[in-house]
Design a protein around this motif. Structure first.
Motif, PDB file in Angstrom:
ATOM      1  N   LEU A  91     -73.856 -86.118  66.684  1.00 15.68           N
ATOM      2  CA  LEU A  91     -72.446 -85.865  66.395  1.00 15.68           C
ATOM      3  C   LEU A  91     -71.574 -86.985  66.979  1.00 15.68           C
ATOM      4  O   LEU A  91     -70.587 -87.410  66.370  1.00 15.68           O
ATOM      5  N   ARG A  92     -71.951 -87.477  68.165  1.00 13.83           N
ATOM      6  CA  ARG A  92     -71.224 -88.603  68.770  1.00 13.83           C
ATOM      7  C   ARG A  92     -71.376 -89.852  67.907  1.00 13.83           C
ATOM      8  O   ARG A  92     -70.412 -90.598  67.685  1.00 13.83           O
ATOM      9  N   TYR A  93     -72.595 -90.082  67.390  1.00  6.92           N
ATOM     10  CA  TYR A  93     -72.797 -91.230  66.515  1.00  6.92           C
ATOM     11  C   TYR A  93     -71.933 -91.110  65.256  1.00  6.92           C
ATOM     12  O   TYR A  93     -71.377 -92.098  64.778  1.00  6.92           O
ATOM     13  N   LEU A  94     -71.832 -89.892  64.719  1.00  9.85           N
ATOM     14  CA  LEU A  94     -70.994 -89.677  63.542  1.00  9.85           C
ATOM     15  C   LEU A  94     -69.546 -90.024  63.845  1.00  9.85           C
ATOM     16  O   LEU A  94     -68.875 -90.710  63.052  1.00  9.85           O
ATOM     17  N   ALA A  95     -69.047 -89.572  64.988  1.00 15.99           N
ATOM     18  CA  ALA A  95     -67.667 -89.878  65.368  1.00 15.99           C
ATOM     19  C   ALA A  95     -67.459 -91.379  65.507  1.00 15.99           C
ATOM     20  O   ALA A  95     -66.432 -91.926  65.066  1.00 15.99           O
ATOM     21  N   GLU A  96     -68.446 -92.071  66.118  1.00 12.76           N
ATOM     22  CA  GLU A  96     -68.331 -93.520  66.285  1.00 12.76           C
ATOM     23  C   GLU A  96     -68.297 -94.230  64.933  1.00 12.76           C
ATOM     24  O   GLU A  96     -67.498 -95.152  64.713  1.00 12.76           O
ATOM     25  N   ASP A  97     -69.158 -93.800  64.008  1.00 13.60           N
ATOM     26  CA  ASP A  97     -69.197 -94.435  62.697  1.00 13.60           C
ATOM     27  C   ASP A  97     -67.903 -94.182  61.921  1.00 13.60           C
ATOM     28  O   ASP A  97     -67.394 -95.089  61.238  1.00 13.60           O
ATOM     29  N   LEU A  98     -67.375 -92.974  62.024  1.00 16.85           N
ATOM     30  CA  LEU A  98     -66.121 -92.673  61.341  1.00 16.85           C
ATOM     31  C   LEU A  98     -64.981 -93.505  61.913  1.00 16.85           C
ATOM     32  O   LEU A  98     -64.155 -94.053  61.171  1.00 16.85           O
ATOM     33  N   ASN A  99     -64.927 -93.605  63.247  1.00 21.09           N
ATOM     34  CA  ASN A  99     -63.877 -94.405  63.878  1.00 21.09           C
ATOM     35  C   ASN A  99     -64.000 -95.878  63.503  1.00 21.09           C
ATOM     36  O   ASN A  99     -63.004 -96.557  63.237  1.00 21.09           O
ATOM     37  N   ALA A 100     -65.252 -96.371  63.497  1.00 25.15           N
ATOM     38  CA  ALA A 100     -65.465 -97.776  63.161  1.00 25.15           C
ATOM     39  C   ALA A 100     -65.046 -98.046  61.711  1.00 25.15           C
ATOM     40  O   ALA A 100     -64.473 -99.086  61.402  1.00 25.15           O
ATOM     41  N   TRP A 101     -65.339 -97.115  60.822  1.00 26.72           N
ATOM     42  CA  TRP A 101     -64.972 -97.278  59.418  1.00 26.72           C
ATOM     43  C   TRP A 101     -63.451 -97.313  59.257  1.00 26.72           C
ATOM     44  O   TRP A 101     -62.921 -98.089  58.476  1.00 26.72           O
ATOM     45  N   GLN A 102     -62.773 -96.473  60.011  1.00 20.42           N
ATOM     46  CA  GLN A 102     -61.330 -96.335  59.837  1.00 20.42           C
ATOM     47  C   GLN A 102     -60.525 -97.377  60.613  1.00 20.42           C
ATOM     48  O   GLN A 102     -59.432 -97.748  60.202  1.00 20.42           O
ATOM     49  N   THR A 103     -61.067 -97.848  61.762  1.00 18.46           N
ATOM     50  CA  THR A 103     -60.308 -98.797  62.576  1.00 18.46           C
ATOM     51  C   THR A 103     -60.940-100.176  62.623  1.00 18.46           C
ATOM     52  O   THR A 103     -60.251-101.169  62.841  1.00 18.46           O
ATOM     53  N   GLY A 104     -62.250-100.243  62.487  1.00 19.19           N
ATOM     54  CA  GLY A 104     -62.941-101.525  62.481  1.00 19.19           C
ATOM     55  C   GLY A 104     -63.273-102.072  63.852  1.00 19.19           C
ATOM     56  O   GLY A 104     -64.178-102.865  64.000  1.00 19.19           O
ATOM     57  N   THR A 105     -62.553-101.663  64.891  1.00 16.70           N
ATOM     58  CA  THR A 105     -62.781-102.268  66.210  1.00 16.70           C
ATOM     59  C   THR A 105     -62.975-101.237  67.313  1.00 16.70           C
ATOM     60  O   THR A 105     -63.623-101.525  68.306  1.00 16.70           O
ATOM     61  N   ALA A 106     -62.386-100.056  67.188  1.00 17.45           N
ATOM     62  CA  ALA A 106     -62.470 -99.076  68.269  1.00 17.45           C
ATOM     63  C   ALA A 106     -63.856 -98.452  68.315  1.00 17.45           C
ATOM     64  O   ALA A 106     -64.631 -98.535  67.373  1.00 17.45           O
ATOM     65  N   GLY A 107     -64.172 -97.817  69.417  1.00 20.82           N
ATOM     66  CA  GLY A 107     -65.454 -97.145  69.541  1.00 20.82           C
ATOM     67  C   GLY A 107     -65.815 -96.942  70.991  1.00 20.82           C
ATOM     68  O   GLY A 107     -65.042 -97.251  71.900  1.00 20.82           O
ATOM     69  N   HIS A 108     -67.000 -96.407  71.206  1.00 23.47           N
ATOM     70  CA  HIS A 108     -67.485 -96.087  72.541  1.00 23.47           C
ATOM     71  C   HIS A 108     -68.955 -96.440  72.610  1.00 23.47           C
ATOM     72  O   HIS A 108     -69.732 -96.050  71.736  1.00 23.47           O
ATOM     73  N   VAL A 109     -69.351 -97.193  73.623  1.00 29.70           N
ATOM     74  CA  VAL A 109     -70.747 -97.565  73.830  1.00 29.70           C
ATOM     75  C   VAL A 109     -71.200 -97.015  75.175  1.00 29.70           C
ATOM     76  O   VAL A 109     -70.545 -97.253  76.192  1.00 29.70           O
ATOM     77  N   VAL A 110     -72.324 -96.286  75.174  1.00 33.90           N
ATOM     78  CA  VAL A 110     -72.890 -95.757  76.416  1.00 33.90           C
ATOM     79  C   VAL A 110     -74.148 -96.571  76.724  1.00 33.90           C
ATOM     80  O   VAL A 110     -75.104 -96.573  75.946  1.00 33.90           O
ATOM     81  N   VAL A 111     -74.134 -97.256  77.864  1.00 34.17           N
ATOM     82  CA  VAL A 111     -75.188 -98.214  78.229  1.00 34.17           C
ATOM     83  C   VAL A 111     -75.953 -97.714  79.443  1.00 34.17           C
ATOM     84  O   VAL A 111     -75.354 -97.314  80.442  1.00 34.17           O
ATOM     85  N   GLY A 112     -77.263 -97.767  79.358  1.00 31.94           N
ATOM     86  CA  GLY A 112     -78.101 -97.535  80.527  1.00 31.94           C
ATOM     87  C   GLY A 112     -78.471 -98.871  81.127  1.00 31.94           C
ATOM     88  O   GLY A 112     -78.895 -99.787  80.408  1.00 31.94           O
ATOM     89  N   SER A 113     -78.312 -99.032  82.439  1.00 35.49           N
ATOM     90  CA  SER A 113     -78.544-100.336  83.080  1.00 35.49           C
ATOM     91  C   SER A 113     -79.612-100.237  84.151  1.00 35.49           C
ATOM     92  O   SER A 113     -79.594 -99.333  84.989  1.00 35.49           O
ATOM     93  N   LEU A 114     -80.535-101.192  84.119  1.00 38.69           N
ATOM     94  CA  LEU A 114     -81.549-101.349  85.159  1.00 38.69           C
ATOM     95  C   LEU A 114     -81.112-102.469  86.097  1.00 38.69           C
ATOM     96  O   LEU A 114     -80.233-103.266  85.775  1.00 38.69           O
ATOM     97  N   ILE A 115     -81.746-102.565  87.261  1.00 37.71           N
ATOM     98  CA  ILE A 115     -81.299-103.487  88.306  1.00 37.71           C
ATOM     99  C   ILE A 115     -81.270-104.936  87.842  1.00 37.71           C
ATOM    100  O   ILE A 115     -80.381-105.694  88.206  1.00 37.71           O
ATOM    101  N   ALA A 116     -82.218-105.330  86.990  1.00 37.22           N
ATOM    102  CA  ALA A 116     -82.279-106.729  86.572  1.00 37.22           C
ATOM    103  C   ALA A 116     -81.073-107.141  85.746  1.00 37.22           C
ATOM    104  O   ALA A 116     -80.801-108.334  85.597  1.00 37.22           O
ATOM    105  N   ALA A 117     -80.332-106.170  85.204  1.00 36.17           N
ATOM    106  CA  ALA A 117     -79.183-106.490  84.357  1.00 36.17           C
ATOM    107  C   ALA A 117     -77.855-106.186  85.016  1.00 36.17           C
ATOM    108  O   ALA A 117     -76.807-106.622  84.525  1.00 36.17           O
ATOM    109  N   SER A 118     -77.861-105.453  86.118  1.00 37.76           N
ATOM    110  CA  SER A 118     -76.616-104.895  86.638  1.00 37.76           C
ATOM    111  C   SER A 118     -75.708-105.914  87.305  1.00 37.76           C
ATOM    112  O   SER A 118     -74.514-105.684  87.440  1.00 37.76           O
ATOM    113  N   ALA A 119     -76.250-107.057  87.737  1.00 41.06           N
ATOM    114  CA  ALA A 119     -75.427-108.034  88.450  1.00 41.06           C
ATOM    115  C   ALA A 119     -74.957-109.184  87.573  1.00 41.06           C
ATOM    116  O   ALA A 119     -73.946-109.810  87.874  1.00 41.06           O
ATOM    117  N   THR A 120     -75.666-109.481  86.488  1.00 44.44           N
ATOM    118  CA  THR A 120     -75.316-110.667  85.695  1.00 44.44           C
ATOM    119  C   THR A 120     -75.233-110.370  84.206  1.00 44.44           C
ATOM    120  O   THR A 120     -74.160-110.463  83.606  1.00 44.44           O
TER     121      THR A 120
END
Length: 339
Positions: A91-120
């Motif tokens: 349902l969240r993906y659906l909301a993101e796709d609808l928002n992207a279709w209607q606005t082109g730029t807005a949206g929400h990204v949820v990222v999981g980060s491991l230690i090797a990526a968290s500093a750089t």
């Protein structure tokens, strides 16, 4: 039609269940009590209780055990929750796709980060993302592979960034609902460095051997991390056992605090160590023998395409990755986060 004796079918559930019921159920699980959930949902407690009761009737099963301190999922409730997480994720993906279709730029990204990526890697990629599409909201969740990859498979995360595992099947075997094909995209190779605080007595040494440090207190990656095998090999090649005085941690801030404030020695991903050394917080010791322990990159679900907002972040990650692979300080090409 349902099989003989079956109580539920896709169509029968579609007729009976309402999305609002699933959202209320999810909030009760998260809050741990009906009262707390009603406050967060701005609903009355009886209204939340009624929704859960109706859901239990429709499913013909008890979802929660009620107690003085709140509610706890039953075994039946845990089964239902696994599927609810996937449904709400879609349902969240659906909301993101609808928002992207209607606005082109807005949206929400949820990222999981491991230690090797968290500093750089991730900070630099987010900075690029913000410059390209400033209205995208980014949520970062930190954890080990064993937590982040199942969350990605359930749809709770859009992408996981960090050291890529050699094998993810074991991480996803627990629940059928969590099984999903994951796509790993390597960006560059990551090595480990041995670091101490900038004021440590060894910080100015130009020559060292590992045996001189073996008796000190060490911070090493946890046993479920991608780097742990490389750490064991590092000591074994020097004819040494793993140090006895250990702290196992993949928390970059905890490790930085322990090393910079005391006499501990730490093994840290090279990209993070170089960033903190440039800031004057750490010193990298001149020790050899630590070869690259993993490829660093990102992981997405292979069974669905990324949202527009997620694709913008992936492009930013690829850009930073190309700079790292070429040996260029990617932060020099964008506004610095650690100025």
């Amino acid at each position: 039609m349902t099989p003989s004796g079956a109580k539920h079918s896709r169509l029968s559930l579609a007729r009976r269940l309402r999305l609002q019921q699933l959202a209320i159920f999810e909030k009760v699980v998260e809050a741990g009590s009906i009262l707390a959930a009603s406050r967060e949902l701005a609903m009355t407690q009886p209204a939340v209780s009624k929704s859960i009761h109706e859901l239990e009737q429709q499913l013909d099963g008890v979802l929660f055990v009620r107690g003085k301190r709140g509610v706890v999922l039953t075994e039946f409730g845990c089964l239902f929750q696994r599927h609810t997480k996937i449904l709400m994720g879609e349902l969240r993906y659906l909301a993101e796709d609808l928002n992207a279709w209607q606005t082109g730029t807005a949206g929400h990204v949820v990222v999981g980060s491991l230690i090797a990526a968290s500093a750089t890697l991730l900070p630099e990629a987010i900075t690029r993302l913000r410059a390209a599409v400033p209205d995208v909201v980014v949520t970062v969740r930190v954890g080990p592979n064993s937590v982040l990859f199942p969350a990605l498979a359930r749809g709770e995360l859009d992408v996981v960034v960090g050291a890529l595992p050699a094998e993810d099947a074991e991480l996803l075997r627990q629940n059928h609902a969590e099984r999903a094909e994951l796509e790993h995209v390597a960006l560059y190779e990551e090595a480990l460095c041995v670091v101490v605080g900038s004021q440590h007595a060894l910080a100015s040494r130009r020559q060292l051997c590992l045996s001189e440090l073996h008796a000190l207190e060490w911070i090493v990656p946890t046993q479920d991390s991608a780097a742990h095998a490389s750490v064991r090999s590092f000591f074994k090649k020097a004819g040494l056992a793993m140090p006895r005085r250990l702290v196992e941690s993949v928390s970059i801030l905890t490790n930085l605090g322990l090393v910079s404030a005391g006499s501990m020695v730490a093994l840290m991903p090279q990209s993070a160590a170089e960033r903190f050394a440039q800031a004057g917080l750490l010193a990298i010791l001149p020790l050899e023998g630590l070869s690259p322990f993993s490829s660093v990159g990102y992981t997405v679900r292979a069974d669905r395409g990324p949202s527009a907002a997620t694709e913008h972040l992936l492009e930013a990650l690829r850009g930073v990755g190309r700079s790292h692979a070429a040996g260029v300080d990617a932060s020099a090409c964008i506004p610095a986060l650690y100025a």
